[in-house]
Design an enzyme around this catalytic site. Structure first.
Site, PDB file in Angstrom:
ATOM      1  N   ASP A 194      41.729 -16.381  51.036  1.00  0.00           N
ATOM      2  CA  ASP A 194      42.153 -15.173  51.738  1.00  0.00           C
ATOM      3  C   ASP A 194      40.910 -14.498  52.292  1.00  0.00           C
ATOM      4  O   ASP A 194      39.842 -14.545  51.672  1.00  0.00           O
ATOM      5  CB  ASP A 194      42.889 -14.223  50.792  1.00  0.00           C
ATOM      6  CG  ASP A 194      44.290 -14.695  50.436  1.00  0.00           C
ATOM      7  OD1 ASP A 194      44.884 -15.448  51.231  1.00  0.00           O
ATOM      8  OD2 ASP A 194      44.792 -14.293  49.379  1.00  0.00           O
ATOM      9  N   ASP A 220      49.672 -16.427  55.624  1.00  0.00           N
ATOM     10  CA  ASP A 220      50.459 -15.288  55.141  1.00  0.00           C
ATOM     11  C   ASP A 220      51.049 -14.513  56.313  1.00  0.00           C
ATOM     12  O   ASP A 220      52.204 -14.082  56.271  1.00  0.00           O
ATOM     13  CB  ASP A 220      49.592 -14.341  54.308  1.00  0.00           C
ATOM     14  CG  ASP A 220      49.009 -14.986  53.066  1.00  0.00           C
ATOM     15  OD1 ASP A 220      49.628 -15.918  52.522  1.00  0.00           O
ATOM     16  OD2 ASP A 220      47.922 -14.546  52.639  1.00  0.00           O
TER      17      ASP A 220
END
Length: 170
Positions: A124, A146
Site C-alpha cells: 500500500d 483497492d
C-alpha cells in the site's frame, strides 16, 4: 474477429491493463521507497507516497489472525468470489455494470497477486490526510487495486440504485 470475440478481447485488454498498472506501481514503490518511509508529499502533507505493507484486509482488519486462516479467508475465498464476479461480468449486457464488475475483479486480482507472491503483505502506498473526519487524521493507506474495487462498487451501486431503477420506473 466476431462481435463476441472482440468483446472478450476488449475485456481481456481492460483487465490486464488495470492489473499491470497496479502491479507496476507496487513494483516501483518496493524498488524505490524504503519500507515505512515517505517518498514525497504534496499540498502541505495532504497526499503522500509511503511504503507500507498490509497483512490483513480492508484497513488492516484481520492482520492478527493465524497464517493458515489467512490463506482461507484472504486467498481461497476471494479467488472463488472473483471467479463468480468475472463470470457475471462476462454475461452482463449492460456496459456500466460490466465495467464495474471488471474493476472489482481487477482490483481483487491485483491484491491476490500480492498475497501470493509478497509474503510480507500487500503493498500500500497512497496516503491522504483526512482532517479528523470519522476520527481519522489520515485515511488508511491503500493502492490502485483497492481503488479499482471501491470505484467499481460505487459505480455498480449508483447505477443499480439510481439509474437502473429510474429507467425501470419510467
Amino acid at each position: 474477429m466476431g462481435a463476441k470475440s472482440k468483446q472478450y478481447f476488449n475485456i481481456f485488454v481492460f483487465v490486464i491493463s488495470l492489473i499491470f498498472f497496479d502491479q507496476l506501481s507496487k513494483y516501483l514503490v518496493v524498488k524505490y521507497v524504503k519500507l515505512g518511509s515517505i517518498y514525497f508529499s504534496f499540498f502541505d502533507n495532504f497526499f503522500r507516497i509511503i511504503h507500507v505493507r498490509n497483512t490483513g484486509i480492508l484497513f488492516s482488519m484481520g492482520s492478527d489472525i493465524h497464517y493458515s486462516l489467512k490463506k482461507i479467508f484472504f486467498i481461497a475465498m476471494p479467488i472463488f468470489i472473483l471467479i463468480f464476479v468475472f463470470s457475471l461480468a462476462l454475461k452482463e449486457k449492460n456496459c456500466i455494470t460490466r465495467i464495474s464488475l471488471l474493476l472489482i475483479f481487477s482490483g481483487g486480482v491485483g491484491n491476490i497477486i500480492d498475497r501470493l507472491f509478497r509474503p510480507s503483505g500487500v503493498v500500500d502506498f497512497l496516503d491522504f490526510k483526512f482532517y479528523g473526519i470519522f476520527g481519522l487524521d489520515r485515511w488508511p493507506t491503500f493502492n490502485f487495486a483497492d481503488s479499482y474495487v471501491v470505484i467499481g462498487m460505487i459505480l455498480f451501486l449508483v447505477y443499480d440504485f439510481f439509474i437502473k431503477r429510474k429507467v425501470l420506473n419510467t
